[in-house]
Design a protein around this motif. Sequence first.
Motif, mmCIF file in Angstrom:
data_model
loop_
_atom_site.group_PDB
_atom_site.id
_atom_site.type_symbol
_atom_site.label_atom_id
_atom_site.label_comp_id
_atom_site.label_asym_id
_atom_site.label_seq_id
_atom_site.Cartn_x
_atom_site.Cartn_y
_atom_site.Cartn_z
ATOM 1 N N GLY A 163 36.334 56.694 48.389
ATOM 2 C CA GLY A 163 35.970 55.265 48.987
ATOM 3 C C GLY A 163 34.679 54.677 47.922
ATOM 4 O O GLY A 163 34.803 53.310 47.861
ATOM 5 N N LEU A 164 33.775 55.558 47.749
ATOM 6 C CA LEU A 164 32.774 54.901 46.900
ATOM 7 C C LEU A 164 33.161 54.581 45.398
ATOM 8 O O LEU A 164 32.909 53.598 44.971
ATOM 9 N N LEU A 165 34.090 55.317 45.074
ATOM 10 C CA LEU A 165 34.717 54.907 43.655
ATOM 11 C C LEU A 165 35.543 53.675 43.661
ATOM 12 O O LEU A 165 35.309 52.661 42.834
ATOM 13 N N GLY A 166 36.357 53.521 44.766
ATOM 14 C CA GLY A 166 36.889 52.280 45.029
ATOM 15 C C GLY A 166 36.196 50.955 45.257
ATOM 16 O O GLY A 166 36.412 49.993 44.715
ATOM 17 N N LEU A 167 35.062 51.186 46.044
ATOM 18 C CA LEU A 167 34.021 50.112 46.384
ATOM 19 C C LEU A 167 33.086 49.763 45.175
ATOM 20 O O LEU A 167 33.159 48.538 44.798
ATOM 21 N N MET A 168 32.940 50.668 44.084
ATOM 22 C CA MET A 168 32.176 50.335 42.920
ATOM 23 C C MET A 168 33.381 49.420 41.958
ATOM 24 O O MET A 168 32.907 48.648 41.363
ATOM 25 N N ILE A 203 35.462 42.387 40.923
ATOM 26 C CA ILE A 203 35.887 41.276 41.721
ATOM 27 C C ILE A 203 34.448 40.675 42.067
ATOM 28 O O ILE A 203 34.118 39.346 41.991
ATOM 29 N N CYS A 204 33.754 41.353 42.796
ATOM 30 C CA CYS A 204 32.538 40.724 43.555
ATOM 31 C C CYS A 204 31.354 40.121 42.292
ATOM 32 O O CYS A 204 30.841 39.130 42.660
ATOM 33 N N ASN A 205 31.400 40.866 41.371
ATOM 34 C CA ASN A 205 30.427 40.501 40.299
ATOM 35 C C ASN A 205 30.972 39.930 39.095
ATOM 36 O O ASN A 205 30.612 40.190 38.017
ATOM 37 N N ALA A 206 32.215 39.442 39.312
ATOM 38 C CA ALA A 206 32.990 38.645 38.172
ATOM 39 C C ALA A 206 32.339 37.827 37.246
ATOM 40 O O ALA A 206 32.381 37.592 36.178
ATOM 41 N N GLY A 207 31.093 37.089 38.086
ATOM 42 C CA GLY A 207 30.461 36.066 37.253
ATOM 43 C C GLY A 207 29.186 36.408 36.810
ATOM 44 O O GLY A 207 28.087 35.801 36.262
ATOM 45 N N SER A 208 29.032 37.813 36.545
ATOM 46 C CA SER A 208 27.769 38.299 36.036
ATOM 47 C C SER A 208 27.642 38.059 34.492
ATOM 48 O O SER A 208 28.546 37.933 33.794
ATOM 49 N N VAL A 261 31.943 43.339 31.472
ATOM 50 C CA VAL A 261 32.622 44.131 32.450
ATOM 51 C C VAL A 261 32.936 45.507 31.967
ATOM 52 O O VAL A 261 32.547 46.448 32.967
ATOM 53 N N TRP A 262 32.865 45.926 30.806
ATOM 54 C CA TRP A 262 33.146 47.119 30.243
ATOM 55 C C TRP A 262 31.544 47.798 30.540
ATOM 56 O O TRP A 262 31.509 49.150 30.830
ATOM 57 N N PHE A 263 30.406 47.379 30.466
ATOM 58 C CA PHE A 263 29.176 47.785 30.673
ATOM 59 C C PHE A 263 29.023 48.020 32.045
ATOM 60 O O PHE A 263 28.552 49.215 32.317
ATOM 61 N N ARG A 264 29.418 47.356 32.874
ATOM 62 C CA ARG A 264 29.401 47.425 34.216
ATOM 63 C C ARG A 264 30.211 48.665 34.897
ATOM 64 O O ARG A 264 29.725 49.244 35.485
#
Length: 128
Positions: free
Chosen positions: A18-23, A29-34, A38-41
């Motif tokens: 569940g934690l893996l899926g949440l991350m 999706i939720c931090n797409a505009g960061s 994306v590879w760093f995150r």
Amino acid sequence: MPNKIQLFRTLAVSNFFGLLGLMLVWQLICNAGSDTSVWFRLGLWVVPLLFPLPGLLRGKPYTFAWANFILMWYFLHGFTMLYIEPSQRGLALVEILFTTAAFIGCTAFARLQGRALGLGLPKLKDQQ
């Protein structure tokens, strides 16, 4: 494996997934505009969860024990996000819940299965 031990293993592994899926959802999706890549995150938030995965799936008590060290990273992250980012409080609460349940499951499974297998550290007074 007794039912109690199997219950804690299921608790740990299901919440770990569940934690893996949440991350994955949070970072893709939720931090797409960061501002960060994306590879760093993914490397920072998903890859650490992959290290104990083989041992968790095989039911190795030692892996369940040290997986708790990795889980604490996410526990701290959840509380930090809960405090500093009001828009992501829901995700942070879910992260804390997954992490807490996985921690309880990992700890109990490692302890009970380790005893059942005769693993453990001998007490100092028993060695002399």
